[in-house]
Design an enzyme around this catalytic site. Structure first.
Site, PDB file in Angstrom:
ATOM      1  N   ARG A 113       0.867  -1.180   0.000  1.00 20.87           N
ATOM      2  CA  ARG A 113       0.000   0.000   0.000  1.00 20.87           C
ATOM      3  C   ARG A 113       0.902   1.227   0.000  1.00 20.87           C
ATOM      4  NH1 ARG A 113      -2.353   2.782   4.650  1.00 20.87           N
ATOM      5  NH2 ARG A 113      -4.135   3.981   3.920  1.00 20.87           N
TER       6      ARG A 113
ATOM      7  N   SER B 267     -11.991  -3.531  -0.262  1.00 20.34           N
ATOM      8  CA  SER B 267     -12.180  -2.980   1.085  1.00 20.34           C
ATOM      9  C   SER B 267     -13.653  -2.709   1.311  1.00 20.34           C
ATOM     10  CB  SER B 267     -11.409  -1.666   1.248  1.00 20.34           C
ATOM     11  OG  SER B 267     -10.029  -1.906   1.274  1.00 20.34           O
TER      12      SER B 267
ATOM     13  N   LYS C 261      -4.426   5.980   8.207  1.00 16.22           N
ATOM     14  CA  LYS C 261      -5.199   6.703   7.197  1.00 16.22           C
ATOM     15  C   LYS C 261      -5.519   8.096   7.712  1.00 16.22           C
ATOM     16  CE  LYS C 261      -7.168   2.869   4.741  1.00 16.22           C
ATOM     17  NZ  LYS C 261      -8.231   2.484   3.864  1.00 16.22           N
TER      18      LYS C 261
END
Length: 193
Positions: free
Chosen positions: A25, A94, A123
């Site tokens: 990611r 997700s 995040k």
């Protein structure tokens, strides 16, 4: 690329301890940076018999020979990703609630990421925490493998497994640890206890 070498070392340590699935990611708009890191990690993971999943980017996944791609709710739709990637590459989605989980299953996803189960610092604008009970609810209604995401640590990893997750996704508990190798070992011990 010191960060890339550090990540490669952590991946190697995780492989030595039995971890076999990795998702890259990288939140950058620079395709070259993402590609360079992915092309470095893919052969290391594949040589050890592991699976390598690329986050968001079908093009990078294809370019480096990844095993699949993980898409968010605002990314390429499953049908379009499948058309690009073909039938053999894994597609994960997700999800943050039961409706999204059921939809991802109906659209042909291979697995779900579900969460965030706990608060997460990774995040900048996280979805609301869903908690263990929502994980149990989704587990009872979907047949796909579920990867629990968000705030998973050695202290709560067993709860996630007991609630029905097929696998935990762990990021900050390892990357932010002073000793990532020890953090991986502690996570593995907690999961197996």
């Amino acid at each position: 690329m010191a960060a890339g070498r550090r990540l490669e070392e952590i991946v190697w340590q995780a492989l030595q301890q039995g971890i076999r699935t990795f998702q890259l990611r990288v939140k950058t708009s620079e395709t070259g940076v993402f590609y360079d890191l992915a092309s470095t990690l893919a052969p290391v993971i594949h040589a050890a018999g592991g699976l390598f999943i690329v986050n968001d980017r079908c093009d990078v996944a294809l370019a480096v020979g990844a095993d699949g791609v993980h898409l968010g709710q605002e990314d390429l739709p499953v049908a379009e990703a499948r058309a690009l990637l073909g039938p053999r590459m894994l597609i994960g989605i997700s999800t943050h609630n039961l409706v999204q989980a059921l939809e991802a299953e109906a659209l042909g996803a291979d697995y779900l990421g579900f969460g965030p189960i706990f608060p997460t610092p990774t995040k900048s604008h996280p979805e609301p925490v869903v908690g263990i009970e929502r994980l149990r609810e989704v587990r009872a209604r979907v047949r796909l493998p579920i990867v629990a995401i968000g705030g998973i640590t050695a202290a709560n990893i067993r709860m996630v497994a007991d609630a029905g997750a097929d696998a935990p996704a762990v990021l900050s508990a390892v990357l932010a640890a002073p000793d990532p190798t020890r953090a991986i070992a502690e996570l593995m011990m907690a999961l197996q206890s």
